[in-house]
Design a protein around this motif. Structure first.
Motif, PDB file in Angstrom:
ATOM      1  N   ASP A  11       7.374  -6.030   5.429  1.00  0.00           N
ATOM      2  CA  ASP A  11       8.340  -4.988   5.104  1.00  0.00           C
ATOM      3  C   ASP A  11       9.046  -5.228   3.774  1.00  0.00           C
ATOM      4  OD1 ASP A  11       7.881  -3.466   7.372  1.00  0.00           O
ATOM      5  OD2 ASP A  11       9.230  -4.673   8.587  1.00  0.00           O
ATOM      6  N   SER A  12       8.718  -6.315   3.073  1.00  0.00           N
ATOM      7  CA  SER A  12       9.321  -6.542   1.766  1.00  0.00           C
ATOM      8  C   SER A  12       8.677  -5.618   0.738  1.00  0.00           C
ATOM      9  CB  SER A  12       9.142  -8.007   1.350  1.00  0.00           C
ATOM     10  OG  SER A  12       7.762  -8.338   1.247  1.00  0.00           O
ATOM     11  N   ARG A  13       9.374  -5.392  -0.355  1.00  0.00           N
ATOM     12  CA  ARG A  13       8.853  -4.501  -1.389  1.00  0.00           C
ATOM     13  C   ARG A  13       7.702  -5.166  -2.114  1.00  0.00           C
ATOM     14  NH1 ARG A  13      13.408  -2.483  -5.222  1.00  0.00           N
ATOM     15  NH2 ARG A  13      11.662  -1.223  -5.951  1.00  0.00           N
ATOM     16  N   SER A  91       8.500   1.325  -4.787  1.00  0.00           N
ATOM     17  CA  SER A  91       9.280   1.339  -3.546  1.00  0.00           C
ATOM     18  C   SER A  91       8.445   1.031  -2.307  1.00  0.00           C
ATOM     19  CB  SER A  91       9.931   2.720  -3.373  1.00  0.00           C
ATOM     20  OG  SER A  91       8.938   3.734  -3.341  1.00  0.00           O
ATOM     21  N   THR A  93       6.036  -0.952   0.476  1.00  0.00           N
ATOM     22  CA  THR A  93       6.116  -2.265   1.096  1.00  0.00           C
ATOM     23  C   THR A  93       4.764  -2.979   0.983  1.00  0.00           C
ATOM     24  OG1 THR A  93       5.452  -1.447   3.279  1.00  0.00           O
ATOM     25  CG2 THR A  93       7.802  -1.368   2.726  1.00  0.00           C
ATOM     26  N   ASP A  96       2.293  -1.188   3.079  1.00  0.00           N
ATOM     27  CA  ASP A  96       1.734  -0.014   2.395  1.00  0.00           C
ATOM     28  C   ASP A  96       0.637  -0.438   1.412  1.00  0.00           C
ATOM     29  OD1 ASP A  96       3.549   1.652   3.701  1.00  0.00           O
ATOM     30  OD2 ASP A  96       5.070   1.347   2.155  1.00  0.00           O
ATOM     31  N   ARG A 232       8.695   3.604   8.419  1.00  0.00           N
ATOM     32  CA  ARG A 232       9.036   2.202   8.241  1.00  0.00           C
ATOM     33  C   ARG A 232       9.550   1.918   6.841  1.00  0.00           C
ATOM     34  NH1 ARG A 232       4.761  -1.636  11.248  1.00  0.00           N
ATOM     35  NH2 ARG A 232       6.038  -3.112  10.100  1.00  0.00           N
ATOM     36  N   SER A 233       9.173   2.749   5.865  1.00  0.00           N
ATOM     37  CA  SER A 233       9.552   2.483   4.477  1.00  0.00           C
ATOM     38  C   SER A 233      10.262   3.648   3.807  1.00  0.00           C
ATOM     39  CB  SER A 233       8.304   2.129   3.656  1.00  0.00           C
ATOM     40  OG  SER A 233       7.350   3.168   3.718  1.00  0.00           O
TER      41      SER A 233
END
Length: 338
Positions: A11-13, A91, A93, A96, A232-233
């Motif tokens: 979930d971090s960028r 932006s 994650t 993604d 989620r993002s």
């Protein structure tokens, strides 16, 4: 949240893990000038693609290394670059970004800001780390849980709630959500009973009832899964929802028309019944639009209400999709065969 050693947080960028040692080439340069700049400025440890930018440093193309090395030196980069570039927004994650590698199968992607300026490069090594280390994440918090846990969450419960639990405890977690399916099925059965005379006039309507429900559940589940992953993002704002709704309506219309045309043609060729073909094909086309809308709307609403969309969206979305599909199906049949 702390990361496991060497493993990026899903979930971090993605921009936090992007490489900065990449050369940007002006699209107006020739191949010879570009190679001179590369020799002069140097390149990073891993270079798979070179990226071309315009005068404002905005991304305009990509140059595969082989093409750059094998093209005539006097050729301008603008003529040999690939203009359709798949880029990852800053932006996004890490999760993604991994989906980009699965979907497009490229070795690297540029990371761009809102003005299409390149702020980093992500190569396939990030995706490889995620695959090799996926098993080590099972003890992490649910925000970075493995993707297979999402399957159980969409059915109404968390995987960790039933892992190692007694049969009675598993029953208590699973039965309430199955009641939602039982309730929806009962309502659909009563609805079918109300149109018993319509079904008696054309048995072919009954023959394709299972297909109509199956298509609706498949489409609503697909739309719901995509929406839950996006949530989620992405924050739920009216701007985001309107944009997502526009895309979903377009997708739903295309899916509905395609499936409706195929099934309608099958009915016409098999039964030589134009009215039944129109009813079944048209109902499928319209009901798939509602299925997509429920797949988008229900998770978004639950997320907006601070509820977990992965837990409640599945049973609720499928029940609503089935009910409205039958309303459209039986109402169309009644109107045509009355």
């Amino acid at each position: 949240m702390p990361e496991l050693a060497g493993i990026p947080d899903l979930d971090s960028r993605v921009v936090e893990h992007a490489r900065k040692d990449f050369p940007l080439l002006d699209a107006e340069l020739t191949v010879a000038e570009a190679l001179d700049r590369i020799r002069r400025e140097g390149i990073g440890e891993r270079v798979i693609y070179f990226f071309a930018v315009d005068a404002d440093k905005r991304l305009v193309g990509v140059l595969p290394t082989r093409r750059l090395l094998t093209t005539a030196l006097e050729a301008p980069l603008r003529e040999i670059m690939v203009r359709r570039v798949v880029a990852i927004p800053a932006s996004a994650t890490v999760l993604d970004a991994c989906e980009f590698f699965v979907l497009y199968k490229f070795f690297a992607f540029p990371v761009i800001d809102e003005e299409r300026r390149v702020v980093g490069v992500i190569d396939v090594s990030l995706f490889a780390e995620e695959i090799l280390q996926a098993g080590e994440r099972e003890d992490r918090q649910r925000s970075a849980a493995p993707v297979h846990d999402d399957i159980f969450e969409a059915l109404g419960f968390h995987l960790e709630q039933i892992r190692g639990a007694s049969p009675w405890r598993v029953f208590r977690y699973r039965f309430p959500w199955l009641l939602a399916t039982v309730t929806g099925g009962t309502i659909c059965a009563l609805l079918a009973g109300a149109f018993e005379a319509t079904l008696a006039r054309s048995l072919v309507i009954a023959f394709f009832l299972t297909m109509v429900l199956g298509l609706n559940e498949s489409v609503s589940a697909q739309s719901m899964s995509v929406t839950i992953q996006t949530l989620r993002s992405a924050p739920v704002t009216w701007r985001w929802f309107v944009g997502a709704l526009r895309r979903e309506l377009t997708t739903a219309a295309l899916l509905g028309l395609a499936c409706g045309a195929v099934v309608g043609a099958i009915v016409w060729l098999w039964r030589n019944d134009v009215r039944a073909a129109c009813v079944i094909g048209g109902s499928i086309a319209l009901s798939l639009v509602t299925a997509c809308l429920f797949g988008l709307g229900v998770p978004s609403l639950l997320h907006r209400l601070k509820l977990d969309p992965k837990i409640a969206a599945g049973p609720v979305t499928l029940a609503l999709a089935d009910f409205f599909a039958l309303v459209i199906y039986f109402t169309s049949a009644w109107f045509v065969f009355r």
